[in-house]
Design an enzyme around this catalytic site. Structure first.
Site, PDB file in Angstrom:
ATOM      1  N   SER A   1       0.793  -1.208  -0.070  1.00 45.57           N
ATOM      2  CA  SER A   1      -0.079  -0.039  -0.037  1.00 45.57           C
ATOM      3  C   SER A   1       1.035   1.329  -0.069  1.00 45.57           C
ATOM      4  CB  SER A   1      -0.932  -0.061   1.238  1.00 45.57           C
ATOM      5  OG  SER A   1      -1.482   1.261   1.276  1.00 45.57           O
TER       6      SER A   1
ATOM      7  N   LYS B   1       2.096  -3.018   6.337  1.00 44.92           N
ATOM      8  CA  LYS B   1       2.065  -2.794   4.664  1.00 44.92           C
ATOM      9  C   LYS B   1       3.724  -2.612   4.650  1.00 44.92           C
ATOM     10  CE  LYS B   1      -1.925  -3.435   3.446  1.00 44.92           C
ATOM     11  NZ  LYS B   1      -2.257  -4.834   2.635  1.00 44.92           N
TER      12      LYS B   1
ATOM     13  N   TYR C   1      -1.522  -0.419  10.673  1.00 41.96           N
ATOM     14  CA  TYR C   1      -1.826  -0.912   9.149  1.00 41.96           C
ATOM     15  C   TYR C   1      -0.413  -0.278   8.388  1.00 41.96           C
ATOM     16  CZ  TYR C   1      -3.967  -0.914   4.374  1.00 41.96           C
ATOM     17  OH  TYR C   1      -4.173  -1.202   3.130  1.00 41.96           O
TER      18      TYR C   1
HETATM   19  N1  NAD Z   1      -9.105  -0.173  -0.763  1.00 36.88           N
HETATM   20  C1  NAD Z   1      -7.887   0.630  -0.608  1.00 36.88           C
HETATM   21  O1  NAD Z   1      -7.925   1.820  -0.533  1.00 36.88           O
HETATM   22  C2  NAD Z   1      -6.544  -0.104  -0.377  1.00 36.88           C
HETATM   23  C3  NAD Z   1      -5.476   0.580  -0.718  1.00 36.88           C
HETATM   24  C4  NAD Z   1      -4.006   0.116  -0.496  1.00 36.88           C
HETATM   25  C5  NAD Z   1      -4.158  -1.195  -0.267  1.00 36.88           C
HETATM   26  N2  NAD Z   1      -5.191  -1.831  -0.113  1.00 36.88           N
HETATM   27  C6  NAD Z   1      -5.129  -3.464   0.308  1.00 36.88           C
HETATM   28  O2  NAD Z   1      -5.775  -4.063  -0.821  1.00 36.88           O
HETATM   29  C7  NAD Z   1      -6.132  -5.313  -0.075  1.00 36.88           C
HETATM   30  C8  NAD Z   1      -7.571  -5.568  -0.721  1.00 36.88           C
HETATM   31  O3  NAD Z   1      -8.590  -4.596   0.013  1.00 36.88           O
HETATM   32  P1  NAD Z   1      -9.959  -4.149  -0.631  1.00 36.88           P
HETATM   33  O4  NAD Z   1     -10.090  -2.825  -0.621  1.00 36.88           O
HETATM   34  O5  NAD Z   1     -10.256  -5.071  -1.791  1.00 36.88           O
HETATM   35  O6  NAD Z   1     -10.567  -4.848   0.855  1.00 36.88           O
HETATM   36  P2  NAD Z   1     -11.998  -5.624   1.119  1.00 36.88           P
HETATM   37  O7  NAD Z   1     -12.285  -5.503   2.485  1.00 36.88           O
HETATM   38  O8  NAD Z   1     -13.077  -5.333   0.144  1.00 36.88           O
HETATM   39  O9  NAD Z   1     -11.275  -6.946   0.749  1.00 36.88           O
HETATM   40  C9  NAD Z   1     -10.416  -7.716   1.776  1.00 36.88           C
HETATM   41  C10 NAD Z   1     -10.875  -9.082   1.631  1.00 36.88           C
HETATM   42  O10 NAD Z   1      -9.844  -9.804   2.710  1.00 36.88           O
HETATM   43  C11 NAD Z   1     -10.753 -10.732   3.578  1.00 36.88           C
HETATM   44  N3  NAD Z   1     -10.109 -11.107   4.702  1.00 36.88           N
HETATM   45  C12 NAD Z   1     -10.111 -10.324   5.715  1.00 36.88           C
HETATM   46  N4  NAD Z   1      -9.398 -11.065   6.727  1.00 36.88           N
HETATM   47  C13 NAD Z   1      -9.134 -12.299   6.250  1.00 36.88           C
HETATM   48  C14 NAD Z   1      -8.560 -13.316   6.858  1.00 36.88           C
HETATM   49  N5  NAD Z   1      -8.203 -13.458   8.154  1.00 36.88           N
HETATM   50  N6  NAD Z   1      -8.595 -14.662   6.207  1.00 36.88           N
HETATM   51  C15 NAD Z   1      -8.981 -14.515   4.889  1.00 36.88           C
HETATM   52  N7  NAD Z   1      -9.467 -13.529   4.180  1.00 36.88           N
HETATM   53  C16 NAD Z   1      -9.706 -12.193   4.852  1.00 36.88           C
HETATM   54  C17 NAD Z   1     -12.035 -10.078   3.558  1.00 36.88           C
HETATM   55  O11 NAD Z   1     -13.218 -10.985   4.017  1.00 36.88           O
HETATM   56  C18 NAD Z   1     -12.221  -9.492   2.064  1.00 36.88           C
HETATM   57  O12 NAD Z   1     -12.855 -10.055   1.464  1.00 36.88           O
HETATM   58  C19 NAD Z   1      -5.852  -5.278   1.331  1.00 36.88           C
HETATM   59  O13 NAD Z   1      -4.505  -6.262   1.484  1.00 36.88           O
HETATM   60  C20 NAD Z   1      -5.772  -4.013   1.667  1.00 36.88           C
HETATM   61  O14 NAD Z   1      -5.174  -3.515   2.728  1.00 36.88           O
HETATM   62  C21 NAD Z   1      -6.396  -1.517  -0.178  1.00 36.88           C
END
Ligand code: NAD
Length: 303
Positions: free
Chosen positions: A193, A212, A208
């Site tokens: 991230s 990351k 967080y």
């Molecule tokens: N959305 C953003 O702005 C953003 C920015 C930078 C990084 N990210 C990263 O991208 C990735 C996906 O984020 P997103 O926005 O799709 O979020 P999201 O919440 O839509 O998806 C995350 C998924 O991870 C699953 N999850 C959580 N804990 C879990 C566990 N213990 N075991 C198995 N699955 C688990 C959740 O059930 C969910 O389906 C994450 O790692 C997040 O940190 C997101």
């Protein structure tokens, strides 16, 4: 002599023999340039970004589901989805749509909490039985927490680190072992991230951000250590993407700050991550990309 020591036997420190990693060599077919083929320009263009084989994708949330569709569009033959049951309840319609749109592909869901090493190992064993082989792992399972550092409870700190770092590591180790046994090489993609590179504002999120940053170093460490097995390990660093992680009325003020400080004046659309993911996972276009992190954030240098 053991290569690690416990605090009780400090006197043994000087007797250690350190294990050594083996880097790949130019003659290793798993890492050498791919042979040139006699193709038309359009075939070459298509093949450059082709995705081959079966992928394990953790976290079928906003980003994960969008990337799964892109993997299938670029030719993936199978997708094994690891997520927790509570999320499947909301993602099942999207997964059903993927099955309908890509009937030739095998798509199977597995209930896996990535924090549980045994569950991860069992599920990866099952994937090999169900699909025959694995080519890729893409880790999107992640959680966020926005607590003031001085008030954060140990359990909140641990939850973020356990899912984002240790969960990614458990999956990578289980899949890495299979790729090494297959002697096939493969690709692992982690989700870091912008928070691994800089400090977000205005929300406090020390756990967080720390998690990351650790993912970035997990990427580089495995990229070096597994190079001789032809396993490329890379990461993406998304900026603020419009997913459930960043939704809700309570986030409106923060969302306005994020968009205001972004050179493109907005948050990212999840689709805008797929190009970088396909590049990193493709056998040809991504051939010499290893240990890399691609920041996809609209140029958000100003926090
Ligand atoms: N959305 C953003 O702005 C953003 C920015 C930078 C990084 N990210 C990263 O991208 C990735 C996906 O984020 P997103 O926005 O799709 O979020 P999201 O919440 O839509 O998806 C995350 C998924 O991870 C699953 N999850 C959580 N804990 C879990 C566990 N213990 N075991 C198995 N699955 C688990 C959740 O059930 C969910 O389906 C994450 O790692 C997040 O940190 C997101």
């Amino acid at each position: 002599m053991a290569s690690t020591t416990s605090p009780d036997n400090r006197n043994d420190l000087t007797k250690r023999v350190l294990r050594q990693m083996t880097l790949s060599s130019a003659s290793n077919p798993l890492t050498a340039p791919l042979p040139k083929e006699n193709l038309t320009p359009s075939e070459r263009a298509r093949q450059r970004f082709a995705i081959e084989g079966n992928a394990i994708v953790t976290g079928a949330g906003g980003i994960g589901l969008s990337v799964i569709r892109a993997l299938l569009e670029h030719g993936a033959s199978g997708i094994a989805i690891f997520d927790v049951p509570v999320s499947y309840a909301t993602s099942i319609p999207a997964i059903d749509a993927l099955k309908a749109d890509f009937p030739q592909a095998k798509i199977i869901t597995y209930d896996v909490d990535v924090r549980n090493e045994n569950l991860v190992n069992d599920a990866v064993d099952r994937v090999v039985k169900d699909f025959g082989s694995i080519s890729m792992l893409l880790c999107f399972a992640g959680v966020v927490g926005c607590e003031h550092a001085h008030e954060m409870k140990a359990e909140d700190w641990k939850r973020v680190l356990d899912v984002n770092v240790t969960g990614s590591w458990f999956c990578a180790q289980a899949v890495g072992k299979k790729l090494i046994a297959q002697k096939s090489g493969g690709s692992i993609l982690f989700t870091a991230s912008i928070s691994g590179h800089r400090v977000n504002f205005p929300q406090p999120q020390v756990a967080y951000n720390t998690s990351k940053a650790a993912v970035l170093q997990l990427t580089r460490s495995l990229a070096a250590e597994w190079s001789s097995y032809g396993i490329r390990v890379n990461s993406i660093s998304p900026g603020y993407m419009d997913t459930i992680l960043n939704e809700g009325d309570g986030l409106a003020a923060s969302r306005a700050v994020w968009a205001d400080r972004n050179p493109m004046g907005r948050m990212g659309d999840v689709e805008e991550l797929s190009g970088a993911v396909i590049l990193l996972c493709s056998k040809r276009a991504g051939r010499y990309l290893n240990g890399a992190d691609i920041v996809v954030d609209g140029g958000g240098i100003i926090f």
